[in-house]
Design a protein around this motif. Structure first.
Motif, PDB file in Angstrom:
ATOM      1  N   LEU A 177       0.807  -1.218   0.000  1.00  0.00           N
ATOM      2  CA  LEU A 177       0.000   0.000   0.000  1.00  0.00           C
ATOM      3  C   LEU A 177       0.843   1.274   0.000  1.00  0.00           C
ATOM      4  N   LEU A 178       2.038   1.232   0.605  1.00  0.00           N
ATOM      5  CA  LEU A 178       2.811   2.459   0.787  1.00  0.00           C
ATOM      6  C   LEU A 178       4.178   2.432   0.123  1.00  0.00           C
ATOM      7  N   GLY A 179       4.602   1.272  -0.366  1.00  0.00           N
ATOM      8  CA  GLY A 179       5.902   1.184  -1.008  1.00  0.00           C
ATOM      9  C   GLY A 179       6.932   0.489  -0.129  1.00  0.00           C
ATOM     10  N   PRO A 180       8.121   0.225  -0.679  1.00  0.00           N
ATOM     11  CA  PRO A 180       9.154  -0.525   0.046  1.00  0.00           C
ATOM     12  C   PRO A 180       9.526   0.108   1.378  1.00  0.00           C
ATOM     13  N   LEU A 181       9.833  -0.762   2.343  1.00  0.00           N
ATOM     14  CA  LEU A 181      10.172  -0.342   3.699  1.00  0.00           C
ATOM     15  C   LEU A 181      11.680  -0.310   3.890  1.00  0.00           C
ATOM     16  N   THR A 182      12.139   0.704   4.609  1.00  0.00           N
ATOM     17  CA  THR A 182      13.549   0.817   4.990  1.00  0.00           C
ATOM     18  C   THR A 182      13.656   0.697   6.506  1.00  0.00           C
ATOM     19  N   PRO A 183      14.301  -0.353   7.028  1.00  0.00           N
ATOM     20  CA  PRO A 183      14.491  -0.459   8.477  1.00  0.00           C
ATOM     21  C   PRO A 183      15.408   0.649   8.994  1.00  0.00           C
ATOM     22  N   VAL A 184      15.010   1.272  10.095  1.00  0.00           N
ATOM     23  CA  VAL A 184      15.824   2.314  10.728  1.00  0.00           C
ATOM     24  C   VAL A 184      16.425   1.789  12.027  1.00  0.00           C
ATOM     25  N   ASP A 185      15.586   1.209  12.870  1.00  0.00           N
ATOM     26  CA  ASP A 185      16.046   0.658  14.152  1.00  0.00           C
ATOM     27  C   ASP A 185      15.149  -0.526  14.479  1.00  0.00           C
ATOM     28  N   VAL A 186      15.645  -1.741  14.252  1.00  0.00           N
ATOM     29  CA  VAL A 186      14.829  -2.943  14.426  1.00  0.00           C
ATOM     30  C   VAL A 186      15.625  -3.996  15.177  1.00  0.00           C
ATOM     31  N   GLY A 187      14.915  -4.899  15.829  1.00  0.00           N
ATOM     32  CA  GLY A 187      15.598  -5.977  16.531  1.00  0.00           C
ATOM     33  C   GLY A 187      14.625  -6.881  17.260  1.00  0.00           C
ATOM     34  N   VAL A 188      15.155  -7.951  17.854  1.00  0.00           N
ATOM     35  CA  VAL A 188      14.349  -8.917  18.587  1.00  0.00           C
ATOM     36  C   VAL A 188      15.042  -9.270  19.897  1.00  0.00           C
ATOM     37  N   ASP A 189      14.261  -9.812  20.814  1.00  0.00           N
ATOM     38  CA  ASP A 189      14.776 -10.426  22.036  1.00  0.00           C
ATOM     39  C   ASP A 189      14.489 -11.921  21.968  1.00  0.00           C
ATOM     40  N   ARG A 190      15.443 -12.721  22.469  1.00  0.00           N
ATOM     41  CA  ARG A 190      15.257 -14.170  22.537  1.00  0.00           C
ATOM     42  C   ARG A 190      15.312 -14.599  24.008  1.00  0.00           C
ATOM     43  N   PRO A 191      14.813 -15.778  24.330  1.00  0.00           N
ATOM     44  CA  PRO A 191      14.843 -16.223  25.732  1.00  0.00           C
ATOM     45  C   PRO A 191      16.274 -16.270  26.266  1.00  0.00           C
ATOM     46  N   ARG A 192      16.467 -15.748  27.457  1.00  0.00           N
ATOM     47  CA  ARG A 192      17.814 -15.715  28.041  1.00  0.00           C
ATOM     48  C   ARG A 192      18.366 -17.116  28.252  1.00  0.00           C
ATOM     49  N   ASP A 193      17.489 -18.079  28.570  1.00  0.00           N
ATOM     50  CA  ASP A 193      17.955 -19.428  28.866  1.00  0.00           C
ATOM     51  C   ASP A 193      18.073 -20.296  27.623  1.00  0.00           C
ATOM     52  N   ASP A 194      17.690 -19.755  26.429  1.00  0.00           N
ATOM     53  CA  ASP A 194      17.770 -20.539  25.201  1.00  0.00           C
ATOM     54  C   ASP A 194      17.942 -19.580  24.020  1.00  0.00           C
ATOM     55  N   PRO A 195      19.148 -19.063  23.818  1.00  0.00           N
ATOM     56  CA  PRO A 195      19.350 -18.062  22.770  1.00  0.00           C
ATOM     57  C   PRO A 195      19.127 -18.591  21.357  1.00  0.00           C
ATOM     58  N   GLY A 196      19.055 -19.912  21.192  1.00  0.00           N
ATOM     59  CA  GLY A 196      18.777 -20.477  19.879  1.00  0.00           C
ATOM     60  C   GLY A 196      17.303 -20.587  19.565  1.00  0.00           C
ATOM     61  N   ALA A 197      16.463 -20.255  20.548  1.00  0.00           N
ATOM     62  CA  ALA A 197      15.025 -20.322  20.341  1.00  0.00           C
ATOM     63  C   ALA A 197      14.551 -19.137  19.508  1.00  0.00           C
ATOM     64  N   SER A 198      13.326 -19.227  19.037  1.00  0.00           N
ATOM     65  CA  SER A 198      12.753 -18.106  18.285  1.00  0.00           C
ATOM     66  C   SER A 198      12.509 -16.931  19.222  1.00  0.00           C
ATOM     67  N   GLU A 199      12.320 -15.777  18.628  1.00  0.00           N
ATOM     68  CA  GLU A 199      12.209 -14.536  19.379  1.00  0.00           C
ATOM     69  C   GLU A 199      10.973 -14.521  20.287  1.00  0.00           C
ATOM     70  N   VAL A 200      11.072 -13.774  21.396  1.00  0.00           N
ATOM     71  CA  VAL A 200       9.925 -13.564  22.289  1.00  0.00           C
ATOM     72  C   VAL A 200       9.421 -12.130  22.218  1.00  0.00           C
ATOM     73  N   ALA A 201      10.175 -11.255  21.572  1.00  0.00           N
ATOM     74  CA  ALA A 201       9.746  -9.869  21.383  1.00  0.00           C
ATOM     75  C   ALA A 201      10.422  -9.327  20.135  1.00  0.00           C
ATOM     76  N   ALA A 202       9.706  -8.443  19.453  1.00  0.00           N
ATOM     77  CA  ALA A 202      10.259  -7.754  18.292  1.00  0.00           C
ATOM     78  C   ALA A 202       9.797  -6.314  18.332  1.00  0.00           C
ATOM     79  N   ARG A 203      10.710  -5.401  18.069  1.00  0.00           N
ATOM     80  CA  ARG A 203      10.334  -3.993  18.024  1.00  0.00           C
ATOM     81  C   ARG A 203      11.035  -3.380  16.826  1.00  0.00           C
ATOM     82  N   GLY A 204      10.401  -2.386  16.248  1.00  0.00           N
ATOM     83  CA  GLY A 204      11.014  -1.812  15.079  1.00  0.00           C
ATOM     84  C   GLY A 204      10.489  -0.440  14.724  1.00  0.00           C
ATOM     85  N   PHE A 205      11.372   0.373  14.191  1.00  0.00           N
ATOM     86  CA  PHE A 205      11.016   1.635  13.562  1.00  0.00           C
ATOM     87  C   PHE A 205      11.540   1.568  12.132  1.00  0.00           C
TER      88      PHE A 205
END
Length: 303
Positions: A177-205
């Motif tokens: 709807l708006l055109g290609p996106l450019t990430p400015v500040d993005v990232g995820v958090d993973r479980p502290r006890d299992d860093p190979g697991a999938s993310e538990v939080a994602a935030r992005g601008f």
């Protein structure tokens, strides 16, 4: 998704299912009884090389996509692929290049590509005024979700996680709807006890041109499951909630938008895919280049 699309395709007037293959034999066992007339291949090569196969649908885990999809395209088959296009960006680019080089129909199954609420927002974009921003909010009490619990790879960071599986749909919608996106500040958090697991939080601008796009997503939280995409406009704003509910505001309370026509489903997207095979290019179907743009954004969160 493979089981669901197999069921839909088997009853679709524009397709005949003639071959099935899965990298996991247990997956074949789950569907064999329901499709007794379908041949089960021993290798994916037996599918892509079969003379009675015109198109191949891929719902294998994404790490398998590139090799299998490129083989099908090289054999001249049309391809309908689940998202994400791939995990490795080089693989995604190889898939896009192969489709362009061989000139076959190649599409990706983004659930929002022909959803009635999305098409209605698209029609109403001139009424929005100046687009001020987009918010994407996702909540998962558990990940993987209950209906995906047997797909254990979804819980691992190598190729799973909700950023690839779910956020990708809303990245596609925003890109469309708006055109290609450019990430400015993005990232995820993973479980502290299992860093190979999938993310538990994602935030992005991110930005779609000059339009700011915010992402806030969490899994494993004590809250109802939620999927929200909000388009903020100076005259009207639109809220797409839980895949199909569309609401509008002109400055007051959110009010439901009455939708008509088909809701959009695997059946309607298969119809669009049949049109693509016939040489038409329905806008309601996501192509490989747009899926690659989505993959690039998604992998930037996970990098």
């Amino acid at each position: 998704m493979g089981t669901e699309v197999l069921r839909v395709a088997a009853g679709h007037p524009e397709f005949t299912v003639v071959r099935v293959f899965d990298v996991d034999p247990a997956a074949e066992d789950r569907v064999r009884a329901a499709h007794p007339t379908v041949a089960f291949a021993r290798e994916v090569a037996d599918v892509v090389a079969a003379p009675d196969v015109d198109a191949v649908y891929f719902a294998t885990p994404p790490a398998f996509h590139a090799e299998q999809v490129v083989a099908a395209i090289t054999a001249g088959k049309a391809v309908f692929c689940e998202k994400p296009l791939a995990v490795d960006l080089a693989d995604g680019r190889r898939m896009v290049d192969a489709a362009a080089r061989h000139g076959v129909a190649a599409a990706v199954n983004f659930a929002l590509s022909d959803r009635d609420g999305v098409l209605e927002v698209e029609r109403r974009l001139p009424e929005v005024g100046e687009v001020r921003g987009v918010d994407i909010r996702l909540h998962f009490p558990r990940w993987p979700r209950q209906f995906q619990s047997h797909a254990t790879w979804l819980a691992r960071g190598e190729q799973g996680g909700f950023v690839r599986e779910v956020l990708s749909h809303f990245v596609y919608l925003t890109d469309r709807l708006l055109g290609p996106l450019t990430p400015v500040d993005v990232g995820v958090d993973r479980p502290r006890d299992d860093p190979g697991a999938s993310e538990v939080a994602a935030r992005g601008f991110l930005r779609a041109g000059d339009v700011p796009v915010h992402v806030s997503a969490f899994s494993g939280i004590a809250a109802p499951e939620l999927y929200e995409w909000v388009l903020w406009g100076s005259e009207r704003s639109y809220l797409l909630r839980n895949w199909g509910d569309l609401l509008v505001s002109d400055g007051g309370e959110w009010t439901p938008v009455a939708l008509s026509g088909p809701r959009g489903s695997e059946a309607t997207r298969l119809s669009h895919f049949a049109a693509a095979i016939a040489g038409r290019h329905p806008r309601e179907l996501a192509d490989f280049p747009s899926a690659l743009r989505v993959q690039e954004v998604v992998e930037s969160f996970l990098a």
